[in-house]
Design a protein around this motif. Structure first.
Motif, PDB file in Angstrom:
ATOM      1  N   SER A   1       1.011 -69.415   6.906  1.00 52.16           N
ATOM      2  CA  SER A   1       0.695 -70.616   7.682  1.00 52.16           C
ATOM      3  C   SER A   1       0.057 -70.294   9.037  1.00 52.16           C
ATOM      4  O   SER A   1      -0.089 -71.180   9.869  1.00 52.16           O
ATOM      5  CB  SER A   1       1.947 -71.468   7.871  1.00 52.16           C
ATOM      6  OG  SER A   1       2.844 -70.834   8.770  1.00 52.16           O
ATOM      7  N   GLY A   2      -0.288 -69.026   9.270  1.00 54.77           N
ATOM      8  CA  GLY A   2      -1.039 -68.694  10.472  1.00 54.77           C
ATOM      9  C   GLY A   2      -0.369 -67.810  11.500  1.00 54.77           C
ATOM     10  O   GLY A   2      -0.985 -67.472  12.508  1.00 54.77           O
ATOM     11  N   HIS A   3       0.897 -67.425  11.293  1.00 58.43           N
ATOM     12  CA  HIS A   3       1.531 -66.487  12.225  1.00 58.43           C
ATOM     13  C   HIS A   3       0.835 -65.131  12.117  1.00 58.43           C
ATOM     14  O   HIS A   3       0.418 -64.730  11.027  1.00 58.43           O
ATOM     15  CB  HIS A   3       3.014 -66.303  11.896  1.00 58.43           C
ATOM     16  CG  HIS A   3       3.894 -67.419  12.355  1.00 58.43           C
ATOM     17  ND1 HIS A   3       3.708 -68.727  11.988  1.00 58.43           N
ATOM     18  CD2 HIS A   3       4.983 -67.406  13.162  1.00 58.43           C
ATOM     19  CE1 HIS A   3       4.652 -69.476  12.539  1.00 58.43           C
ATOM     20  NE2 HIS A   3       5.424 -68.698  13.261  1.00 58.43           N
ATOM     21  N   LEU A   4       0.731 -64.429  13.228  1.00 59.43           N
ATOM     22  CA  LEU A   4       0.207 -63.069  13.213  1.00 59.43           C
ATOM     23  C   LEU A   4       1.296 -62.138  12.692  1.00 59.43           C
ATOM     24  O   LEU A   4       2.485 -62.395  12.887  1.00 59.43           O
ATOM     25  CB  LEU A   4      -0.201 -62.639  14.624  1.00 59.43           C
ATOM     26  CG  LEU A   4      -1.280 -63.472  15.305  1.00 59.43           C
ATOM     27  CD1 LEU A   4      -1.522 -62.971  16.720  1.00 59.43           C
ATOM     28  CD2 LEU A   4      -2.568 -63.446  14.505  1.00 59.43           C
ATOM     29  N   TYR A   5       0.879 -61.035  12.050  1.00 67.16           N
ATOM     30  CA  TYR A   5       1.844 -60.032  11.596  1.00 67.16           C
ATOM     31  C   TYR A   5       1.592 -58.755  12.376  1.00 67.16           C
ATOM     32  O   TYR A   5       0.524 -58.155  12.275  1.00 67.16           O
ATOM     33  CB  TYR A   5       1.733 -59.778  10.090  1.00 67.16           C
ATOM     34  CG  TYR A   5       2.796 -58.813   9.615  1.00 67.16           C
ATOM     35  CD1 TYR A   5       4.099 -59.250   9.395  1.00 67.16           C
ATOM     36  CD2 TYR A   5       2.511 -57.467   9.439  1.00 67.16           C
ATOM     37  CE1 TYR A   5       5.093 -58.364   9.001  1.00 67.16           C
ATOM     38  CE2 TYR A   5       3.492 -56.571   9.043  1.00 67.16           C
ATOM     39  CZ  TYR A   5       4.783 -57.030   8.828  1.00 67.16           C
ATOM     40  OH  TYR A   5       5.767 -56.147   8.444  1.00 67.16           O
ATOM     41  N   LEU A   6       2.577 -58.369  13.177  1.00 65.90           N
ATOM     42  CA  LEU A   6       2.504 -57.151  13.981  1.00 65.90           C
ATOM     43  C   LEU A   6       3.321 -56.069  13.294  1.00 65.90           C
ATOM     44  O   LEU A   6       4.542 -56.182  13.177  1.00 65.90           O
ATOM     45  CB  LEU A   6       3.042 -57.422  15.392  1.00 65.90           C
ATOM     46  CG  LEU A   6       3.112 -56.223  16.332  1.00 65.90           C
ATOM     47  CD1 LEU A   6       1.725 -55.661  16.635  1.00 65.90           C
ATOM     48  CD2 LEU A   6       3.830 -56.602  17.618  1.00 65.90           C
TER      49      LEU A   6
ATOM     50  N   ASN B   1       2.209 -67.014  17.770  1.00 67.56           N
ATOM     51  CA  ASN B   1       3.363 -66.943  16.871  1.00 67.56           C
ATOM     52  C   ASN B   1       3.250 -65.615  16.136  1.00 67.56           C
ATOM     53  O   ASN B   1       2.285 -65.394  15.399  1.00 67.56           O
ATOM     54  CB  ASN B   1       3.337 -68.101  15.875  1.00 67.56           C
ATOM     55  CG  ASN B   1       3.538 -69.431  16.554  1.00 67.56           C
ATOM     56  OD1 ASN B   1       4.436 -69.587  17.364  1.00 67.56           O
ATOM     57  ND2 ASN B   1       2.698 -70.391  16.231  1.00 67.56           N
ATOM     58  N   ILE B   2       4.236 -64.742  16.330  1.00 68.94           N
ATOM     59  CA  ILE B   2       4.141 -63.379  15.807  1.00 68.94           C
ATOM     60  C   ILE B   2       5.379 -63.023  14.990  1.00 68.94           C
ATOM     61  O   ILE B   2       6.509 -63.229  15.435  1.00 68.94           O
ATOM     62  CB  ILE B   2       3.979 -62.357  16.960  1.00 68.94           C
ATOM     63  CG1 ILE B   2       2.745 -62.710  17.808  1.00 68.94           C
ATOM     64  CG2 ILE B   2       3.878 -60.932  16.415  1.00 68.94           C
ATOM     65  CD1 ILE B   2       2.631 -61.903  19.093  1.00 68.94           C
ATOM     66  N   ILE B   3       5.133 -62.480  13.797  1.00 67.61           N
ATOM     67  CA  ILE B   3       6.182 -61.869  12.979  1.00 67.61           C
ATOM     68  C   ILE B   3       6.057 -60.366  13.195  1.00 67.61           C
ATOM     69  O   ILE B   3       4.967 -59.806  13.051  1.00 67.61           O
ATOM     70  CB  ILE B   3       5.987 -62.176  11.474  1.00 67.61           C
ATOM     71  CG1 ILE B   3       5.913 -63.677  11.214  1.00 67.61           C
ATOM     72  CG2 ILE B   3       7.087 -61.504  10.644  1.00 67.61           C
ATOM     73  CD1 ILE B   3       7.161 -64.448  11.517  1.00 67.61           C
ATOM     74  N   VAL B   4       7.156 -59.708  13.542  1.00 65.20           N
ATOM     75  CA  VAL B   4       7.138 -58.268  13.788  1.00 65.20           C
ATOM     76  C   VAL B   4       7.845 -57.582  12.622  1.00 65.20           C
ATOM     77  O   VAL B   4       8.949 -57.968  12.239  1.00 65.20           O
ATOM     78  CB  VAL B   4       7.838 -57.914  15.121  1.00 65.20           C
ATOM     79  CG1 VAL B   4       7.759 -56.417  15.397  1.00 65.20           C
ATOM     80  CG2 VAL B   4       7.223 -58.705  16.277  1.00 65.20           C
TER      81      VAL B   4
ATOM     82  N   ILE C   1       8.418 -64.911  18.905  1.00 68.84           N
ATOM     83  CA  ILE C   1       8.540 -63.635  18.186  1.00 68.84           C
ATOM     84  C   ILE C   1       9.662 -63.765  17.170  1.00 68.84           C
ATOM     85  O   ILE C   1      10.747 -64.248  17.495  1.00 68.84           O
ATOM     86  CB  ILE C   1       8.880 -62.492  19.172  1.00 68.84           C
ATOM     87  CG1 ILE C   1       7.790 -62.314  20.228  1.00 68.84           C
ATOM     88  CG2 ILE C   1       9.178 -61.193  18.430  1.00 68.84           C
ATOM     89  CD1 ILE C   1       6.487 -61.760  19.739  1.00 68.84           C
ATOM     90  N   LYS C   2       9.392 -63.340  15.945  1.00 67.67           N
ATOM     91  CA  LYS C   2      10.443 -63.281  14.924  1.00 67.67           C
ATOM     92  C   LYS C   2      10.388 -61.910  14.258  1.00 67.67           C
ATOM     93  O   LYS C   2       9.312 -61.382  13.984  1.00 67.67           O
ATOM     94  CB  LYS C   2      10.265 -64.381  13.880  1.00 67.67           C
ATOM     95  CG  LYS C   2      10.546 -65.771  14.435  1.00 67.67           C
ATOM     96  CD  LYS C   2      10.428 -66.842  13.362  1.00 67.67           C
ATOM     97  CE  LYS C   2      10.759 -68.208  13.882  1.00 67.67           C
ATOM     98  NZ  LYS C   2       9.980 -68.658  15.029  1.00 67.67           N
ATOM     99  N   ASN C   3      11.543 -61.361  13.984  1.00 68.21           N
ATOM    100  CA  ASN C   3      11.668 -60.081  13.294  1.00 68.21           C
ATOM    101  C   ASN C   3      11.734 -60.324  11.787  1.00 68.21           C
ATOM    102  O   ASN C   3      12.422 -61.247  11.338  1.00 68.21           O
ATOM    103  CB  ASN C   3      12.949 -59.376  13.775  1.00 68.21           C
ATOM    104  CG  ASN C   3      13.209 -58.082  13.039  1.00 68.21           C
ATOM    105  OD1 ASN C   3      12.345 -57.246  12.906  1.00 68.21           O
ATOM    106  ND2 ASN C   3      14.439 -57.931  12.564  1.00 68.21           N
TER     107      ASN C   3
END
Length: 132
Positions: A25-30, A78-81, A104-106
């Motif tokens: 849905s558009g969150h970045l993945y770090l 919005n970032i998923i780590v 930030i979400k893990n």
């Protein structure tokens, strides 16, 4: 007296199914694994910024981690780590939140759980063998 908050208390951890939905849905993945780990396989459109380096002395924190993340992401993104199993990404997520990142979400379970669920990954293409 200030009490320190553990990464587990500070960071929201989501399972891989939720992480997949958020990335879709558009969150970045770090991806905070090393470049060597990343090159063996990763999520499509990942941003890779290693949190730790493997050195002859052992694991050492990337001294430019925040600076490198800031060059690729905005504080409001919005970032998923994620990492290999969810441990480094938890620490990295806490550091990003402490630095002022807003969303930030893990990803719990990390890349191992992503692959175990059969989700799409980008793997290196085998190089064609040259005939002699």
């Amino acid at each position: 007296m200030a009490t320190s908050v553990s990464p587990e208390e500070l960071v929201i951890t989501v399972d891989v199914n939720m992480a997949k939905d958020l990335v879709s849905s558009g969150h970045l993945y770090l991806d905070v694994r090393t470049h060597e780990e990343f090159d063996k396989g990763h999520l499509e459109n990942s941003i890779v910024v290693p949190y730790l380096f493997i050195t002859p002395q052992g694991r050492e924190k990337n001294p430019q981690f925040l600076e490198q993340v800031l060059s690729a992401c905005k504080m409001e993104d919005n970032i998923i780590v994620g990492c290999r199993s969810g441990v480094r990404s938890l620490e990295a997520s806490a550091e990003l939140l402490n630095a002022g990142f807003k969303s930030i979400k893990n990803m719990g379970g990390g890349y191992i759980a992503w692959v175990a669920n059969g989700f799409a990954v980008k793997e290196p293409q085998p190089q064609p063998q040259e005939s002699v």
